[in-house]
Design an enzyme around this catalytic site. Structure first.
Site, mmCIF file in Angstrom:
data_model
loop_
_atom_site.group_PDB
_atom_site.id
_atom_site.type_symbol
_atom_site.label_atom_id
_atom_site.label_comp_id
_atom_site.label_asym_id
_atom_site.label_seq_id
_atom_site.Cartn_x
_atom_site.Cartn_y
_atom_site.Cartn_z
ATOM 1 N N ASP A 1 -4.841 19.442 90.061
ATOM 2 C CA ASP A 1 -4.292 17.912 90.389
ATOM 3 C C ASP A 1 -3.957 17.739 91.644
ATOM 4 O O ASP A 1 -3.066 18.396 92.192
ATOM 5 C CB ASP A 1 -3.235 17.984 89.178
ATOM 6 C CG ASP A 1 -2.828 16.218 89.375
ATOM 7 O OD1 ASP A 1 -2.822 15.693 90.508
ATOM 8 O OD2 ASP A 1 -1.995 15.818 88.439
ATOM 9 N N ARG B 1 -19.334 -0.982 81.229
ATOM 10 C CA ARG B 1 -18.663 0.357 80.723
ATOM 11 C C ARG B 1 -19.258 1.531 81.365
ATOM 12 O O ARG B 1 -18.721 2.512 81.464
ATOM 13 C CB ARG B 1 -18.328 0.254 79.348
ATOM 14 C CG ARG B 1 -18.021 1.306 78.615
ATOM 15 C CD ARG B 1 -17.127 1.424 77.419
ATOM 16 N NE ARG B 1 -18.126 0.751 76.428
ATOM 17 C CZ ARG B 1 -19.164 1.007 75.714
ATOM 18 N NH1 ARG B 1 -19.538 2.113 75.997
ATOM 19 N NH2 ARG B 1 -19.596 0.359 74.827
ATOM 20 N N LYS C 1 -2.027 6.857 93.337
ATOM 21 C CA LYS C 1 -0.718 7.278 94.255
ATOM 22 C C LYS C 1 -1.387 7.128 95.530
ATOM 23 O O LYS C 1 -1.729 6.108 96.204
ATOM 24 C CB LYS C 1 -0.516 8.696 94.037
ATOM 25 C CG LYS C 1 -0.107 8.756 92.365
ATOM 26 C CD LYS C 1 0.929 8.073 91.977
ATOM 27 C CE LYS C 1 1.426 8.031 90.635
ATOM 28 N NZ LYS C 1 1.388 9.357 89.822
ATOM 29 N N TYR D 1 3.167 17.455 86.627
ATOM 30 C CA TYR D 1 3.541 16.266 86.092
ATOM 31 C C TYR D 1 3.813 16.228 84.549
ATOM 32 O O TYR D 1 3.092 16.618 83.754
ATOM 33 C CB TYR D 1 2.058 15.362 86.459
ATOM 34 C CG TYR D 1 2.347 13.777 86.199
ATOM 35 C CD1 TYR D 1 3.248 13.162 86.973
ATOM 36 C CD2 TYR D 1 1.677 13.198 85.041
ATOM 37 C CE1 TYR D 1 3.415 11.669 86.737
ATOM 38 C CE2 TYR D 1 1.748 11.763 84.899
ATOM 39 C CZ TYR D 1 2.732 11.046 85.652
ATOM 40 O OH TYR D 1 2.712 9.726 85.447
HETATM 41 C C1 LIG Z 1 1.008 9.828 88.616
HETATM 42 C C2 LIG Z 1 0.326 11.212 88.415
HETATM 43 C C3 LIG Z 1 -0.373 11.577 87.283
HETATM 44 C C4 LIG Z 1 -0.891 10.322 86.353
HETATM 45 O O1 LIG Z 1 -1.415 9.374 86.867
HETATM 46 P P1 LIG Z 1 -1.619 7.924 86.227
HETATM 47 O O2 LIG Z 1 -2.447 7.016 87.032
HETATM 48 O O3 LIG Z 1 -0.082 7.239 86.068
HETATM 49 O O4 LIG Z 1 -1.960 7.874 84.948
HETATM 50 C C5 LIG Z 1 -1.021 12.780 87.269
HETATM 51 N N1 LIG Z 1 -0.522 13.649 88.147
HETATM 52 C C6 LIG Z 1 0.264 13.454 89.032
HETATM 53 C C7 LIG Z 1 0.769 14.632 89.876
HETATM 54 C C8 LIG Z 1 0.833 12.417 89.202
HETATM 55 O O5 LIG Z 1 1.425 12.169 90.169
#
Ligand SMILES: *Cc1c(COP(=O)(O)O)cnc(C)c1O
Length: 378
Positions: free
Chosen positions: A176, A52, A201, A104
């Site tokens: 982000d 962890r 992603k 998001y």
């Molecule tokens: C998918 C996404 C998230 C969240 O990510 P998870 O892995 O689903 O928790 C945050 N910001 C953006 C722009 C995303 O496309």
């Protein structure tokens, strides 16, 4: 190793990797062990104690992520949301954060619904307009969140302008960078303090792993606080997911080129289609954020959205007719996806009801266009 002179294609293949000293394996093994042996004197000779807190696969991944974004340090999490959560948990009660109106959906939900219970103050503004950001700043503002290009309208924010406002206020600028990836833009170069990724992603790239990351410009107090949240809070990725992610990152530069080239072709096709009312893609010169995007992005990315002439039913009907695209949420995989965003966001969604979001994959663009063309035909 000093890597400043290396290009991102080279970093994507080499950063964080080394030949396994125990066996000579060129590709790293997956260290599933949860615990690591102490020496007779009680010390931990390899530095690892318990998975962890730290794991070799996670350490390799974090080294690679830091180098890709040109940061001082990186932290890997079990999901993008866990990374965002860790950042919000680094703040104190009554601290104020500014979030983008177009972003998001779950980022806003986390701040407004979950963290509100812990006394976080939140303003949601149009972060693409620096004047609105400056007007929202309070003495307690600690963090300004940028998502560019944004979800689902592909709005572009000038990172340097928002970072300047944040720093004048003594706040952090967080970007982000999920949609652009480090190939599209490196926010730390534009003054951001922290880059957040949903590695689920583009970095993961194959729609088969969940992960998140934070990359920091400096390895200071914030890094220590976030490390504490990560290690004690425990929202960490599994060794297997770290290994898969590192494997995927090797091809990220070439995948991003393919995604961007295909998205440019699809965006141009949709812009000229009579059944399409609007196309949102920052690489189109008539996109309102084009000038900023052209300055701060090296690639415009593989995401776009478009509005079908008509209402939600018309958009859903188009999505219902695609054959090659898959109707599914998420993005960044090699396969093309299409999604009616308002219905996945639910009743509080502010997304236009006739909007379809597209994650352009790595198929041949002519096949993608042919599929959209038949889906748009009445
Ligand atoms: C998918 C996404 C998230 C969240 O990510 P998870 O892995 O689903 O928790 C945050 N910001 C953006 C722009 C995303 O496309």
């Amino acid at each position: 190793m000093h890597r400043e002179s290396l290009h991102i294609e080279t970093l994507a293949v080499h950063a964080g990797r080394s030949v396994d000293p125990a066996t000579g394996a060129v590709m790293s093994p997956i260290y599933l062990s949860t615990t690591f042996a102490r020496a007779a004197d009680g010390s931990y000779p390899h530095g690892y104690v318990y998975t962890r807190t730290e794991n070799p696969n996670r350490a390799m991944l974090e080294t690679c992520l830091a180098e890709l974004e040109d940061g001082a340090t990186a932290l890997a999490f079990a999901s993008g949301q866990a990374a965002t959560m860790a950042l919000l948990q680094s703040l104190a009660t009554n601290d104020h954060v500014i979030l983008p109106a177009d972003s998001y959906f779950a980022t806003r939900a986390l701040a407004l619904q979950v963290m509100a219970r812990w006394g976080l103050a939140v303003s949601v503004v149009d972060v693409t307009d620096p004047a609105q950001v400056a007007a929202a700043v309070r003495p307690t503002t600690r963090l300004i969140w940028v998502e560019t290009p944004s979800n689902p309208l592909l709005k572009i924010t000038d990172i340097a302008a928002v970072a300047a406002i944040a720093h004048a206020a003594g706040a952090l600028c967080v970007v982000d960078n999920t949609w652009a990836s480090p190939l599209g833009q490196r926010p730390l170069h534009w003054g951001a303090d922290v880059v957040m990724h949903a590695t689920t992603k583009y970095l993961g790239g194959h729609s088969d792993l969940l992960g998140g990351a934070l990359v920091l410009r400096e390895a200071g107090d914030l890094a220590a606080t976030l490390r504490q949240v990560q290690q004690i809070g425990g929202a960490v990725p599994s060794p297997f997911d770290c290994w898969l992610l590192l494997r995927s990152i090797s091809t990220l530069p070439y995948r991003m080129r393919g995604h961007s080239a295909n998205a440019a072709v699809v965006a141009a096709f949709l812009r000229d289609h009579p059944r399409v009312a609007a196309v949102h893609y920052p690489g189109l010169p008539d996109h309102p954020g084009y000038a900023v995007a052209a300055r701060q992005m090296a690639l415009f990315g593989g995401m776009l959205s478009f509005q079908v002439r008509g209402d939600a039913a018309d958009a859903l009907a188009v999505a219902g007719r695609v054959r090659l695209f898959t109707r599914a949420t998420s993005l960044g995989g090699v396969e093309s996806l299409i999604e009616h965003r308002a219905s996945v966001e639910g009743p509080t969604s502010q997304t236009p009801p006739n909007l379809l979001r597209v994650s352009v994959g790595l198929e041949h663009p002519a096949d993608l266009i042919a599929d959209l063309d038949q889906a748009l035909a009445t």
